[in-house]
Write a protein that holds these residues in place. Structure first.
Motif, PDB file in Angstrom:
ATOM      1  N   ARG A   2     -30.847 -24.484  54.042  1.00  0.00           N
ATOM      2  CA  ARG A   2     -30.747 -25.687  53.201  1.00  0.00           C
ATOM      3  C   ARG A   2     -32.116 -26.116  52.689  1.00  0.00           C
ATOM      4  N   MET A   3     -33.130 -25.972  53.528  1.00  0.00           N
ATOM      5  CA  MET A   3     -34.467 -26.410  53.129  1.00  0.00           C
ATOM      6  C   MET A   3     -35.023 -25.581  51.974  1.00  0.00           C
ATOM      7  N   ILE A   4     -34.735 -24.296  51.958  1.00  0.00           N
ATOM      8  CA  ILE A   4     -35.338 -23.416  50.949  1.00  0.00           C
ATOM      9  C   ILE A   4     -34.401 -23.099  49.793  1.00  0.00           C
ATOM     10  N   GLN A   5     -33.220 -23.720  49.761  1.00  0.00           N
ATOM     11  CA  GLN A   5     -32.212 -23.315  48.780  1.00  0.00           C
ATOM     12  C   GLN A   5     -32.649 -23.511  47.329  1.00  0.00           C
ATOM     13  N   ASN A   6     -33.567 -24.443  47.093  1.00  0.00           N
ATOM     14  CA  ASN A   6     -34.015 -24.690  45.719  1.00  0.00           C
ATOM     15  C   ASN A   6     -35.347 -24.027  45.395  1.00  0.00           C
ATOM     16  N   LEU A   7     -35.826 -23.179  46.298  1.00  0.00           N
ATOM     17  CA  LEU A   7     -37.084 -22.471  46.066  1.00  0.00           C
ATOM     18  C   LEU A   7     -36.767 -21.085  45.511  1.00  0.00           C
ATOM     19  N   SER A   8     -37.013 -20.916  44.245  1.00  0.00           N
ATOM     20  CA  SER A   8     -36.675 -19.653  43.577  1.00  0.00           C
ATOM     21  C   SER A   8     -37.444 -18.484  44.194  1.00  0.00           C
ATOM     22  N   GLY A   9     -36.716 -17.450  44.573  1.00  0.00           N
ATOM     23  CA  GLY A   9     -37.353 -16.235  45.087  1.00  0.00           C
ATOM     24  C   GLY A   9     -37.722 -16.282  46.553  1.00  0.00           C
ATOM     25  N   VAL A  10     -37.461 -17.414  47.241  1.00  0.00           N
ATOM     26  CA  VAL A  10     -37.797 -17.534  48.658  1.00  0.00           C
ATOM     27  C   VAL A  10     -36.539 -17.299  49.494  1.00  0.00           C
ATOM     28  N   THR A  11     -36.614 -16.376  50.442  1.00  0.00           N
ATOM     29  CA  THR A  11     -35.491 -16.099  51.323  1.00  0.00           C
ATOM     30  C   THR A  11     -35.955 -16.124  52.778  1.00  0.00           C
ATOM     31  N   ALA A  12     -35.018 -16.367  53.681  1.00  0.00           N
ATOM     32  CA  ALA A  12     -35.321 -16.389  55.117  1.00  0.00           C
ATOM     33  C   ALA A  12     -34.500 -15.318  55.820  1.00  0.00           C
TER      34      ALA A  12
ATOM     35  N   THR B  55     -35.977 -26.768  68.190  1.00  0.00           N
ATOM     36  CA  THR B  55     -35.425 -26.169  66.977  1.00  0.00           C
ATOM     37  C   THR B  55     -33.919 -25.959  67.056  1.00  0.00           C
ATOM     38  N   ASN B  56     -33.283 -26.518  68.096  1.00  0.00           N
ATOM     39  CA  ASN B  56     -31.826 -26.517  68.166  1.00  0.00           C
ATOM     40  C   ASN B  56     -31.282 -27.941  68.205  1.00  0.00           C
ATOM     41  N   LEU B  57     -32.106 -28.908  67.748  1.00  0.00           N
ATOM     42  CA  LEU B  57     -31.665 -30.285  67.545  1.00  0.00           C
ATOM     43  C   LEU B  57     -31.457 -30.501  66.049  1.00  0.00           C
ATOM     44  N   ALA B  58     -30.381 -31.170  65.692  1.00  0.00           N
ATOM     45  CA  ALA B  58     -30.043 -31.350  64.278  1.00  0.00           C
ATOM     46  C   ALA B  58     -30.709 -32.593  63.707  1.00  0.00           C
ATOM     47  N   GLY B  59     -32.049 -32.614  63.730  1.00  0.00           N
ATOM     48  CA  GLY B  59     -32.770 -33.788  63.255  1.00  0.00           C
ATOM     49  C   GLY B  59     -33.270 -33.707  61.832  1.00  0.00           C
ATOM     50  N   ALA B  60     -33.420 -32.511  61.297  1.00  0.00           N
ATOM     51  CA  ALA B  60     -34.098 -32.346  60.005  1.00  0.00           C
ATOM     52  C   ALA B  60     -33.437 -33.116  58.875  1.00  0.00           C
ATOM     53  N   SER B  61     -32.118 -33.128  58.849  1.00  0.00           N
ATOM     54  CA  SER B  61     -31.414 -33.734  57.716  1.00  0.00           C
ATOM     55  C   SER B  61     -31.485 -35.257  57.700  1.00  0.00           C
ATOM     56  N   ILE B  62     -31.910 -35.875  58.803  1.00  0.00           N
ATOM     57  CA  ILE B  62     -32.002 -37.338  58.834  1.00  0.00           C
ATOM     58  C   ILE B  62     -33.444 -37.833  58.836  1.00  0.00           C
ATOM     59  N   VAL B  63     -34.399 -36.921  58.689  1.00  0.00           N
ATOM     60  CA  VAL B  63     -35.812 -37.322  58.727  1.00  0.00           C
ATOM     61  C   VAL B  63     -36.139 -38.317  57.623  1.00  0.00           C
ATOM     62  N   ASP B  64     -35.690 -38.063  56.403  1.00  0.00           N
ATOM     63  CA  ASP B  64     -36.008 -38.971  55.298  1.00  0.00           C
ATOM     64  C   ASP B  64     -35.526 -40.390  55.579  1.00  0.00           C
ATOM     65  N   GLN B  65     -34.297 -40.533  56.076  1.00  0.00           N
ATOM     66  CA  GLN B  65     -33.785 -41.874  56.320  1.00  0.00           C
ATOM     67  C   GLN B  65     -34.507 -42.537  57.488  1.00  0.00           C
TER      68      GLN B  65
ATOM     69  N   ARG C 283     -43.117 -28.189  47.467  1.00  0.00           N
ATOM     70  CA  ARG C 283     -41.964 -27.906  46.615  1.00  0.00           C
ATOM     71  C   ARG C 283     -40.651 -28.171  47.346  1.00  0.00           C
ATOM     72  N   ILE C 284     -40.725 -28.415  48.659  1.00  0.00           N
ATOM     73  CA  ILE C 284     -39.541 -28.821  49.426  1.00  0.00           C
ATOM     74  C   ILE C 284     -39.451 -30.340  49.422  1.00  0.00           C
ATOM     75  N   THR C 285     -38.258 -30.858  49.128  1.00  0.00           N
ATOM     76  CA  THR C 285     -38.050 -32.298  49.146  1.00  0.00           C
ATOM     77  C   THR C 285     -36.859 -32.626  50.037  1.00  0.00           C
ATOM     78  N   GLY C 286     -36.884 -33.840  50.595  1.00  0.00           N
ATOM     79  CA  GLY C 286     -35.754 -34.323  51.371  1.00  0.00           C
ATOM     80  C   GLY C 286     -35.846 -34.085  52.864  1.00  0.00           C
ATOM     81  N   PHE C 287     -36.995 -33.583  53.330  1.00  0.00           N
ATOM     82  CA  PHE C 287     -37.108 -33.256  54.758  1.00  0.00           C
ATOM     83  C   PHE C 287     -38.375 -33.829  55.397  1.00  0.00           C
ATOM     84  N   GLY C 288     -38.906 -34.881  54.801  1.00  0.00           N
ATOM     85  CA  GLY C 288     -40.003 -35.560  55.454  1.00  0.00           C
ATOM     86  C   GLY C 288     -41.304 -35.589  54.677  1.00  0.00           C
ATOM     87  N   LYS C 289     -42.164 -36.527  55.082  1.00  0.00           N
ATOM     88  CA  LYS C 289     -43.447 -36.747  54.402  1.00  0.00           C
ATOM     89  C   LYS C 289     -44.390 -35.573  54.539  1.00  0.00           C
TER      90      LYS C 289
END
Length: 238
Positions: free
Chosen positions: A23-33, A189-199, A229-235
């Motif tokens: 989800r973090m890299i989905q909008n980065l063209s050409g970047v894969t994990a 890295t097995n805690l689901a915190g990333a998606s709520i960091v912005d809030q 270039r990543i947005t939505g996951f913290g300062k």
């Protein structure tokens, strides 16, 4: 732009870091994990559980990622928290020496982020047991970072970390925010915190550094790719 392939060393029982990374890299063209697993089933300080982080299985997983010609290999785990940061430094050096590929880790990237923000008094959220949490506090202190407040859940089973709700993580962060630390680390890295960091950052005005996010930050930075270039996951990405 040349494609960028990020290799991730992944604990075998982890179910959070792969979908979050995608989800973090989905909008980065050409970047894969790309992910390579090695066995980790529980977290503790006894010899059997510490041996899960022996270099041998980690290096075998890294060599498999090298077959995919990734541009960087990242240890997407937090074992350096209780083993000491030198364990990740040695691992990264060895990965590069054997594969010729740049390497980083979630914990080393966290410290890079904290150094850039002059964050030396932090809060710590984790799912770990008392003894593991105490070892993390001691390890961070050796690196010049004081954990002034902390919350942990006393869980040992690695798979179960992923079942901790976002509401629980939010409540833990809220409790620490009252102490006004420089930042708060959601450390696993097995805690689901990333998606709520912005809030969480918006609610409390304190940087919140999720461990999966720092792994992605470290991988992009090591590869010379602009993390902002990543947005939505913290300062940390701004």
């Amino acid at each position: 732009m040349k494609p960028l392939r990020i290799g991730m060393l992944t604990p075998s029982s982890n179910t959070v870091l792969e979908p979050v990374t995608m989800r973090m890299i989905q909008n980065l063209s050409g970047v894969t994990a790309h992910f390579s697993r090695f066995r980790v089933t529980a977290i503790g300080l006894d010899e059997a559980l510490l041996s899960q982080f022996d270099d041998r299985p980690m290096m075998s997983a890294a060599e498999l990622l090298a077959d995919a010609k990734v541009d960087v290999i990242v240890w997407n785990g937090t074992s350096a928290g209780w083993l000491g940061l030198d364990s990740d430094r040695r691992l990264c050096e060895r990965i590069t020496a054997i594969t010729g590929i740049k390497a980083s880790s979630s914990v080393l990237a966290l410290f890079d982020v904290m150094r850039k923000g002059n964050e030396t008094r932090i809060g710590l959220v984790s799912p770990y047991t008392d003894d593991v949490q105490a070892a993390i506090v001691k390890s961070f202190a050796k690196e010049g970072v004081e954990i002034i407040c902390e919350r942990h859940l006393g869980i040992k089973d690695n798979f179960s970390f992923a079942e901790v709700t976002k509401e629980t993580i939010s409540t833990m962060v809220e409790g620490l925010a009252r102490s006004k630390p420089d930042s708060i680390a959601v450390f696993c890295t097995n805690l689901a915190g990333a998606s709520i960091v912005d809030q969480l950052e918006s609610a409390y005005g304190i940087p919140v550094h999720d461990s999966v996010a720092t792994a992605v930050y470290g991988g992009l930075s090591a590869a010379g790719y602009d993390p902002s270039r990543i947005t939505g996951f913290g300062k940390m990405f701004s």
